[in-house]
Design an enzyme around this catalytic site. Structure first.
Site, PDB file in Angstrom:
ATOM      1  N   THR A  10       0.757  -1.233   0.000  1.00  0.00           N
ATOM      2  CA  THR A  10       0.000   0.000   0.000  1.00  0.00           C
ATOM      3  C   THR A  10       0.789   1.284   0.000  1.00  0.00           C
ATOM      4  O   THR A  10       1.985   1.298   0.241  1.00  0.00           O
ATOM      5  CB  THR A  10      -0.944   0.052   1.201  1.00  0.00           C
ATOM      6  OG1 THR A  10      -2.034   0.867   0.868  1.00  0.00           O
ATOM      7  CG2 THR A  10      -0.301   0.526   2.430  1.00  0.00           C
ATOM      8  N   LYS A  42      -8.050  -0.090   2.654  1.00  0.00           N
ATOM      9  CA  LYS A  42      -7.001   0.075   3.656  1.00  0.00           C
ATOM     10  C   LYS A  42      -7.186   1.301   4.541  1.00  0.00           C
ATOM     11  O   LYS A  42      -6.313   1.616   5.337  1.00  0.00           O
ATOM     12  CB  LYS A  42      -5.654   0.146   2.958  1.00  0.00           C
ATOM     13  CG  LYS A  42      -5.379  -1.071   2.096  1.00  0.00           C
ATOM     14  CD  LYS A  42      -4.129  -0.881   1.306  1.00  0.00           C
ATOM     15  CE  LYS A  42      -4.182  -1.637   0.009  1.00  0.00           C
ATOM     16  NZ  LYS A  42      -3.131  -1.246  -0.892  1.00  0.00           N
ATOM     17  N   GLY A  54      -5.594   4.285   8.642  1.00  0.00           N
ATOM     18  CA  GLY A  54      -5.106   3.585   7.471  1.00  0.00           C
ATOM     19  C   GLY A  54      -3.994   2.664   7.892  1.00  0.00           C
ATOM     20  O   GLY A  54      -3.309   2.926   8.881  1.00  0.00           O
ATOM     21  N   SER A 133       4.606   1.217   1.116  1.00  0.00           N
ATOM     22  CA  SER A 133       5.625   1.106   0.073  1.00  0.00           C
ATOM     23  C   SER A 133       5.874   2.431  -0.640  1.00  0.00           C
ATOM     24  O   SER A 133       7.005   2.765  -0.950  1.00  0.00           O
ATOM     25  CB  SER A 133       5.201   0.054  -0.948  1.00  0.00           C
ATOM     26  OG  SER A 133       5.026  -1.189  -0.325  1.00  0.00           O
TER      27      SER A 133
END
Length: 180
Positions: A10, A42, A54, A133
């Site tokens: 994500t 998410k 989140g 990420s």
């Protein structure tokens, strides 16, 4: 020995501006070299719609931590900071929880925090949080947009996620955004 597949799952970014809090995430879940899902959820609202959260990392781990954070909010009657600190403490010390691999980004209209499994509760100076990420790309974009534009919080989150998706191979353009 078999190598465990690495899960990259994500980009989450949250912004507080002009009394509004907005958090958004992309929908991509990647295992190894394969995109497994395009529309994962998410981000979500918590505690009667007063907190946004989140998560990034292993989905099952992140959902567990998200649920634990919501329990802490209930236990401490909505005291946002206390709930975050207590979750971080439990996460660091509990034999089961400390194995979970995830990060939480949480915010209200007044405060943004990142909670990690190492016991960190980080409050950024500028009301912008980003994890995952592509988090560093989204963070850089959000900071630039906050500094040099008058865009509302939602537009900053949307554009930051789009910029991250253009750079990070683990981030897509299927966005889910929540707002307070």
């Amino acid at each position: 020995m078999q190598q465990r597949n690495s899960t990259h799952s994500t980009t989450v970014v949250g912004v507080i501006r002009d009394g509004k809090a907005v958090i958004g995430a992309d929908g991509q879940v990647t295992i190894g070299q394969t995109v497994m899902k395009h529309n994962a959820r998410k981000v979500r609202k918590m505690f009667n719609g007063t907190v946004l959260a989140g998560f990034a990392g292993s989905a099952a781990d992140a959902l567990t931590l998200s649920d634990k954070f919501e329990e802490k909010l209930e236990q401490y009657h909505g005291n946002f900071e206390r709930a975050a600190v207590e979750l971080a403490r439990d996460w660091r010390t509990d034999k089961y929880l400390r194995r979970l691999e995830a990060l939480l980004a949480v915010l209200t209209t007044e405060k943004a925090l990142i909670i990690s499994g190492t016991g960190d509760v980080i409050e950024p100076d500028d009301g912008i949080i980003a994890i995952g990420s592509g988090g560093s790309y989204a963070l850089a974009a959000a900071r630039a947009l906050m500094r040099f534009t008058d865009l509302p919080a939602r537009s900053i989150v949307e554009e930051s996620l789009r910029i991250a998706a253009d750079i990070c191979i683990y981030t897509n353009r299927n966005l889910l955004i929540e707002e307070l």
